[in-house]
Motif scaffolding. Structure first.
Motif, PDB file in Angstrom:
ATOM      1  N   THR A  34      28.868-114.541 -20.672  1.00  0.00           N
ATOM      2  CA  THR A  34      28.584-113.995 -22.002  1.00  0.00           C
ATOM      3  C   THR A  34      27.858-114.986 -22.892  1.00  0.00           C
ATOM      4  O   THR A  34      27.392-114.622 -23.974  1.00  0.00           O
ATOM      5  CB  THR A  34      29.879-113.570 -22.708  1.00  0.00           C
ATOM      6  N   GLU A  70      28.798-107.416 -26.336  1.00  0.00           N
ATOM      7  CA  GLU A  70      29.499-106.431 -27.163  1.00  0.00           C
ATOM      8  C   GLU A  70      31.014-106.510 -26.938  1.00  0.00           C
ATOM      9  O   GLU A  70      31.476-106.936 -25.880  1.00  0.00           O
ATOM     10  CB  GLU A  70      29.012-105.021 -26.833  1.00  0.00           C
ATOM     11  N   PRO A  71      31.820-106.091 -27.918  1.00  0.00           N
ATOM     12  CA  PRO A  71      33.274-106.042 -27.721  1.00  0.00           C
ATOM     13  C   PRO A  71      33.653-105.099 -26.578  1.00  0.00           C
ATOM     14  O   PRO A  71      32.891-104.185 -26.226  1.00  0.00           O
ATOM     15  CB  PRO A  71      33.794-105.511 -29.062  1.00  0.00           C
ATOM     16  N   LEU A  72      34.839-105.307 -26.015  1.00  0.00           N
ATOM     17  CA  LEU A  72      35.250-104.531 -24.851  1.00  0.00           C
ATOM     18  C   LEU A  72      35.345-103.041 -25.136  1.00  0.00           C
ATOM     19  O   LEU A  72      34.983-102.213 -24.287  1.00  0.00           O
ATOM     20  CB  LEU A  72      36.596-105.043 -24.323  1.00  0.00           C
ATOM     21  N   ASP A  73      35.840-102.664 -26.319  1.00  0.00           N
ATOM     22  CA  ASP A  73      35.942-101.233 -26.607  1.00  0.00           C
ATOM     23  C   ASP A  73      34.565-100.586 -26.710  1.00  0.00           C
ATOM     24  O   ASP A  73      34.358 -99.448 -26.254  1.00  0.00           O
ATOM     25  CB  ASP A  73      36.764-100.975 -27.859  1.00  0.00           C
ATOM     26  N   GLN A 102      40.974-111.333 -22.914  1.00  0.00           N
ATOM     27  CA  GLN A 102      41.036-109.987 -23.478  1.00  0.00           C
ATOM     28  C   GLN A 102      40.744-109.009 -22.346  1.00  0.00           C
ATOM     29  O   GLN A 102      39.859-109.255 -21.527  1.00  0.00           O
ATOM     30  CB  GLN A 102      40.001-109.798 -24.586  1.00  0.00           C
ATOM     31  N   PRO A 144      41.798-103.209 -26.903  1.00  0.00           N
ATOM     32  CA  PRO A 144      41.918-104.333 -25.969  1.00  0.00           C
ATOM     33  C   PRO A 144      43.179-105.147 -26.252  1.00  0.00           C
ATOM     34  O   PRO A 144      43.638-105.257 -27.394  1.00  0.00           O
ATOM     35  CB  PRO A 144      40.661-105.166 -26.252  1.00  0.00           C
ATOM     36  N   THR A 146      45.068-108.976 -25.881  1.00  0.00           N
ATOM     37  CA  THR A 146      44.770-110.401 -25.772  1.00  0.00           C
ATOM     38  C   THR A 146      46.010-111.114 -25.253  1.00  0.00           C
ATOM     39  O   THR A 146      47.110-110.932 -25.788  1.00  0.00           O
ATOM     40  CB  THR A 146      44.376-110.985 -27.135  1.00  0.00           C
TER      41      THR A 146
END
Length: 214
Positions: A34, A70-73, A102, A144, A146
């Motif tokens: 990432t 991008e965020p996981l969701d 995460q 998500p 953590t």
């Protein structure tokens, strides 16, 4: 199929195979740097098996590769849209870093963190699997989780084509390449595609790499 490598201090490996008698697997994984000190691991299990299942997960892997920051969701939603006219897939996404992980799961791709215990590997955390099929029906909330990570902890991900108790047969002293190959050889079902992925944070840098697995 077998792939392994390093991304910074993270050692990873995957092993998989299609349903016996088939040439194409609908189980897929993606390994992406990432650029923010963490690695995105994605394991996808296309509904069923064969070419149609593979076509579904190919859609998702292309989207993930192009949107890795991008965020996981958000990534899960992008996968859902990309597979909307396919048979869909179970998907687990994991952002694996030096101090925390995460993860987010829709469907039955398992993910666990294993740590060394006095009597062998112990599960320190397991992903919460949400019901649904990515591409067909998502849960109403994508949240998500953590969890903390310690040096030497092992991330272990597998599709439902691998039938084993979490941590069963895992020797944490072995390389991730040895671990995934042994789990696949011992526990892959004869009735489905199968894939196992493992990753571990090492204590010192071992070079950098980036590889997409197909």
């Amino acid at each position: 199929m077998h792939e392994d490598g390093y991304i910074g201090r993270i050692e990873w490996a995957m092993a998989g195979r299609p349903l016996p008698g088939q040439d194409v697997s609908g189980d897929r994984c993606l390994v992406l740097d990432t650029g923010a000190g963490a690695v995105l691991f994605a394991v996808l299990d296309g509904l069923g098996h064969g070419a149609a299942a593979a076509a579904a997960v190919d859609r998702a892997t292309r989207v993930l590769a192009g949107n890795r920051a991008e965020p996981l969701d958000a990534l899960m939603l992008l996968c859902h849209r990309a597979m909307s006219d396919t048979r869909g897939a179970a998907v687990t996404l994991v952002l694996f870093g030096a101090e925390e992980t995460q993860w987010l799961s829709v469907g039955n791709v398992e993910s666990h963190l294993l740590t060394a215990g006095p009597t062998g590997p112990q599960i320190s955390a397991s992903v919460l699997q949400s019901g649904g099929i990515v591409g067909y029906r998502l849960p109403s909330i994508l949240q998500p989780q953590t969890v903390p990570v310690r040096p030497g902890d092992l991330l272990l991900m597998s599709t439902d084509g691998v039938e084993a108790e979490p941590g069963q047969g895992v020797d944490l002293a072995k390389s991730t390449a040895e671990i995934v190959q042994e789990l696949l050889n011992r526990h892959a079902k004869d009735s489905d595609d199968a894939l196992v992925l493992a990753a571990r944070m090492r204590g010192a840098s071992n070079g950098t790499a980036q590889r997409e697995v197909s």
